[in-house]
Design a protein around this motif. Structure first.
Motif, short mmCIF file in Angstrom:
data_model
loop_
_atom_site.label_atom_id
_atom_site.label_comp_id
_atom_site.label_asym_id
_atom_site.label_seq_id
_atom_site.Cartn_x
_atom_site.Cartn_y
_atom_site.Cartn_z
N PHE A 91 0.79 -1.23 0.00
CA PHE A 91 0.00 0.00 0.00
C PHE A 91 0.83 1.28 0.00
CE2 PHE A 91 -2.66 -3.26 2.07
CZ PHE A 91 -3.72 -3.27 1.18
N GLY A 92 2.14 1.18 0.08
CA GLY A 92 2.97 2.37 -0.02
C GLY A 92 3.29 3.03 1.30
N VAL A 93 3.75 4.28 1.21
CA VAL A 93 4.33 4.99 2.35
C VAL A 93 3.34 5.21 3.50
CG1 VAL A 93 6.09 6.16 0.99
CG2 VAL A 93 3.85 7.21 1.24
N THR A 109 -2.72 -4.50 -7.26
CA THR A 109 -1.62 -3.99 -6.44
C THR A 109 -0.25 -4.34 -7.01
OG1 THR A 109 -1.66 -5.97 -5.05
CG2 THR A 109 -2.99 -4.08 -4.33
N GLY A 110 -0.21 -5.20 -8.04
CA GLY A 110 1.06 -5.62 -8.60
C GLY A 110 1.83 -6.59 -7.72
N LYS A 115 6.26 0.26 -1.45
CA LYS A 115 5.83 0.33 -2.85
C LYS A 115 6.06 1.74 -3.40
CE LYS A 115 1.77 -0.53 -5.76
NZ LYS A 115 0.34 -0.92 -5.79
N ASP A 116 6.68 1.80 -4.58
CA ASP A 116 6.93 3.07 -5.29
C ASP A 116 7.79 4.03 -4.48
OD1 ASP A 116 5.32 2.16 -7.40
OD2 ASP A 116 3.52 2.98 -6.46
N ALA A 117 8.65 3.49 -3.61
CA ALA A 117 9.54 4.35 -2.82
C ALA A 117 10.75 3.54 -2.39
CB ALA A 117 8.81 4.93 -1.61
#
Length: 797
Positions: free
Chosen positions: A97-99, A157-158, A358-360
């Protein structure tokens, strides 16, 4: 023109092709409820019959085969839920879910659940029946991961699918253990109040035991012959972002033969858990020549936490004991790697962790530990306090045998065998409810309890340096609260205070007496209980406490200043019986008044942030009745008005006026629009449903619902100032087991059996649930085979 027609025809063909492709793709993602599949390692064929609600009835000659099939069908309906649940303890939610979930991951890594799971697996007896069956279950899960369709959430969500291992089961159980704990929400909050406002403010709160309320009675008998610390905000922030539900409360009662119409035991249970989609429990009926159980499973856990067969039934509620303590530590001013103990300076333990985001970029951080546990100061960026605070949690301090306990409970054949399994549950603290075909009823509070010095309050942060605030001893299981075959012919639990056996009270976060009072009142007043009346009771939505508060406070209103319509509604409140039906108006007015009364009492001292935290604690629930009855108290004064001291009477008058005005603003002057069903609703949120465009595809609801906070049909909500009460906690199932007709016992789930949005069982029970309906828990093999909607066969590979 012909060219245009050709272009349009080509475009139409492409659109049809896309639609057909999407339909084929969607079809490929649905669970398989019929057909034949080969499965490695089976000793014989396994038949799985799915009933009209998607509950698998698994028939096998060998239990390991049956459990392996259970793992497969559980995964095809709940793999996404399993994936999230195992990620919590590992600190791997940010990877999905990311940061926004980094602080949550830090918090759970600091708890040490995953480290404890590593140790538990290392110490496990791989030759034990529990471990062997757990591995069989995992084999079934992993075969689905390898061969079955990938759930849609993984695409969105990949996320890549990965095999499950034994440690994942322990991690799931560890999350449940923490989810039951209340101290993390309460102890830092109360300590902040004490430090910032003073002792008197704590004294005027419902923090400690109240002997005037309804307590659970103990009874022992043989079996029947016939049978500025500023850590509060960070904890709240870390937990509120969890994409899976937390365990919150529960009701259960077991009625002995002398109080039932049939002369047989009846067990009722409805554990209260945060609502989410999919719902918590997965139902499965497993039958072999040597074992049978109709059970309720957590995602990724092979043995049922709730279950029954023809011999016995068991359920659970939260014990609410205090098994988390906070300690203030002192750092050596000459050496920051050391902290003070009664024996001198000791070295901190340092554990390095990395969180994939994710993405960071990954986030690395170090957990700093004392003898008590991890310093919670490191769990979130909001921490501003410099005083090191360690959190001591009994779950990670003692040997973990919880999985063995759950296995033993599910395989017990009588009261003595069942009781023998319970001392293995050191955490979470549970009230285990029991009834059997021999006429026995029992309740045990299961947890490893410990005695603290008399002068120590475990509700506040304690001194970690002197050794004076440490546990004196662990209690033997026989010193835990319990009742076996009491002469009043029932046992119950509603998360309320238990009486003492060991000559001491058990520190805890017990909920107010509201539900307990109603349960006892109903059980005492009737001696011919049956399944139908038990079903009516489990749906009861009447408060005995709230009307009594109204009677007390309504006397303070000056009726000469009320309008005609206000007089009508105040009179209705005066005559209100405490019932919460969809068309009722009095509940809406009552809760508006209650909110404004609480706000006008506490907001001035606490400030907005801590006031919101207070509304999320068990202390707030206990405070409502306790505080309203206090004619004098330090909280009544509004500290923002320097030239006067407000009284309870003034707060009541002000709150009624503000509540009325807010209702007129929201619904107009026509009070017929103030119905409870217009403000009290239930929606089951899916993590993907947080994306507004996907909400209607993944979330279930919203529905208007009856019930409210702290009635038997406990549809709980948190006040947010909006005047609308979005239910976030309630019955995760309603079960009634009647041993006079065990094959027709009844149950319901809040949404459906499947967590797959493309399954017909994703939400097929949702409207039944809010309407108070039930369905049969089928156990008769002939009936199951005859009425099953589909059949899935697993053959040896």
């Amino acid at each position: 023109m012909k060219k245009l027609k050709k272009v349009l025809l080509v475009l139409l063909s492409l659109v049809l092709l896309v639609v057909i492709s999407v339909l084929i793709f969607v079809q490929s993602l649905k669970p398989d409820y019929s057909g034949t599949k080969s499965m490695a390692g089976l000793s014989d064929e396994v038949n799985v019959y799915f009933d009209d609600f998607g509950v698998p009835h698994i028939y096998a000659q060998d239990e390991a085969d049956a459990i392996k099939a259970l793992g497969y069908v559980h995964a095809q309906d709940r793999l996404w839920q399993m994936e999230l649940l195992r990620r919590v303890a590992k600190g791997k939610l940010s990877e999905v879910f990311g940061v926004d979930l980094v602080e949550t991951d830090k918090f759970f890594l600091s708890l040490g659940i995953d480290d404890n799971s590593v140790e538990a697996v290392a110490n496990a007896n791989n030759e034990s029946r529990a471990v062997m069956l757990s591995q069989a279950y995992l084999d079934g899960v992993n075969q689905f991961i390898e061969e079955g369709p990938t759930p849609i959430e993984f695409y969105l969500t990949g996320l890549e699918k990965e095999p499950f291992e034994l440690k994942d089961i322990y991690d799931a159980m560890g999350y449940m253990a923490f989810s039951f704990a209340m101290a993390h929400k309460t102890d830092p909050f109360l300590t902040d109040i004490k430090n910032e406002l003073g002792e008197q403010y704590i004294a005027d709160m419902a923090v400690y035991s109240d002997t005037s309320t309804v307590w659970i009675k103990n009874y022992r008998n043989a079996k029947k012959d016939s049978l500025e610390l500023d850590i509060t905000a960070s904890v709240f922030n870390a937990l509120e972002k969890l994409p899976i539900p937390q365990f919150e409360g529960s009701n259960s009662w077991v009625i002995a033969p002398d109080k039932t119409k049939s002369g047989k035991v009846i067990l009722a249970n409805d554990p209260h858990i945060s609502y989410a989609q999919p719902s918590v429990w997965y139902e499965a009926h497993v039958s072999t020549p040597t074992y049978e159980k109709y059970g309720y499973h957590l995602a990724g856990v092979p043995f049922p936490m709730l279950g029954h067969d023809r011999k016995l039934a068991y359920g659970m509620t939260m014990f609410e004991n205090d098994d988390i303590d906070f300690y203030q530590e002192q750092v050596n001013p000459a050496d920051s790697t050391q902290y003070l103990t009664e024996e001198g300076w000791q070295s901190f333990e340092y554990v390095s962790k990395e969180i994939k985001v994710k993405d960071a970029e990954p986030v690395s951080f170090t957990i700093k530990k004392t003898r008590h546990g991890s310093l919670v100061n490191n769990i979130a960026k909001q921490i501003s306090g410099e005083t090191p605070i360690a959190m001591s949690w009994i779950y990670t301090k003692l040997e973990n045998k919880v999985m063995d306990a759950v296995y033993d409970m599910s395989h017990a054949t009588n009261l003595d065998e069942f009781k023998a399994s319970l001392p293995k549950i050191h955490a979470p603290g549970l009230n285990i409810m029991y009834g059997d075909a021999e006429g026995n009823v029992a309740w045990w509070a299961t947890a490893k309890l410990y005695q603290m010095p008399d002068s120590v309050s475990t509700k506040l942060v304690m001194d970690g340096t002197s050794g004076k605030d440490e546990p004196i001893r662990y209690l033997d299981f026989e010193e835990n609260p319990s009742a076996i075959n009491p002469p009043w012919n029932y046992v119950y639990s509603a998360n309320n205070q238990p009486d003492s056996i060991a000559g001491m009270l058990y520190p805890g976060y017990y909920l107010p007496e509201n539900r307990a009072m109603r349960i006892v009142n109903l059980l005492e007043g009737k001696s011919d209980w049956d399944k139908e009346s038990s079903a009516e009771m489990i749906l009861d939505a009447t408060s005995m406490v709230n009307p009594a508060l109204v009677t007390e406070l309504i006397k303070l209103l000056d009726v000469s200043h009320l309008t005609e319509e206000q007089l009508v509604q105040v009179d209705a409140l005066r005559n209100w019986d405490g019932s919460y039906t969809l068309d009722a108006i009095s509940p809406t007015l009552y809760h508006r008044c209650e909110y404004y009364m609480v706000k006008n009492t506490f907001l001035d001292e606490l400030g907005e942030e801590k006031f919101q935290q207070f509304l999320g604690t068990h202390v707030f629930k206990r405070q409502i009745a306790h505080g309203a009855r206090m004619k004098d108290g330090i909280w009544w004064d509004d500290i923002r008005t320097k030239d006067k001291v407000e009284t309870r009477d003034e707060i009541v008058l002000k709150s009624f006026a503000e509540a009325w005005e807010s209702l007129v603003t929201d619904f107009g002057t026509d009070t017929s629009q103030w119905q409870w069903g217009n403000v009290h609703t239930l929606e089951h949120p899916h993590p993907i449903g947080q994306v507004e465009s996907l909400r209607k595809y993944f979330n279930v609801g919203p529905f208007p619902v009856n019930g409210t906070r702290e009635v038997i049909n406990n549809m709980n909500f948190t006040y947010d100032g909006s005047g609308f009460y979005k239910v976030n906690v309630g019955p995760s199932t309603r079960r009634i087991i009647d041993f006079s007709d065990v094959e027709n016992s009844i149950s319901i789930l809040p949404t459906g059996q499947s967590g797959n949005p493309f399954s017909k069982h994703y939400k097929d029970q949702a409207e039944m649930f809010v309407n108070g309906e039930f369905r049969k828990m089928m156990m008769n093999q002939e009936e199951i085979i005859e009425e099953s909607a589909s059949k899935l066969i697993f053959t040896p590979n």
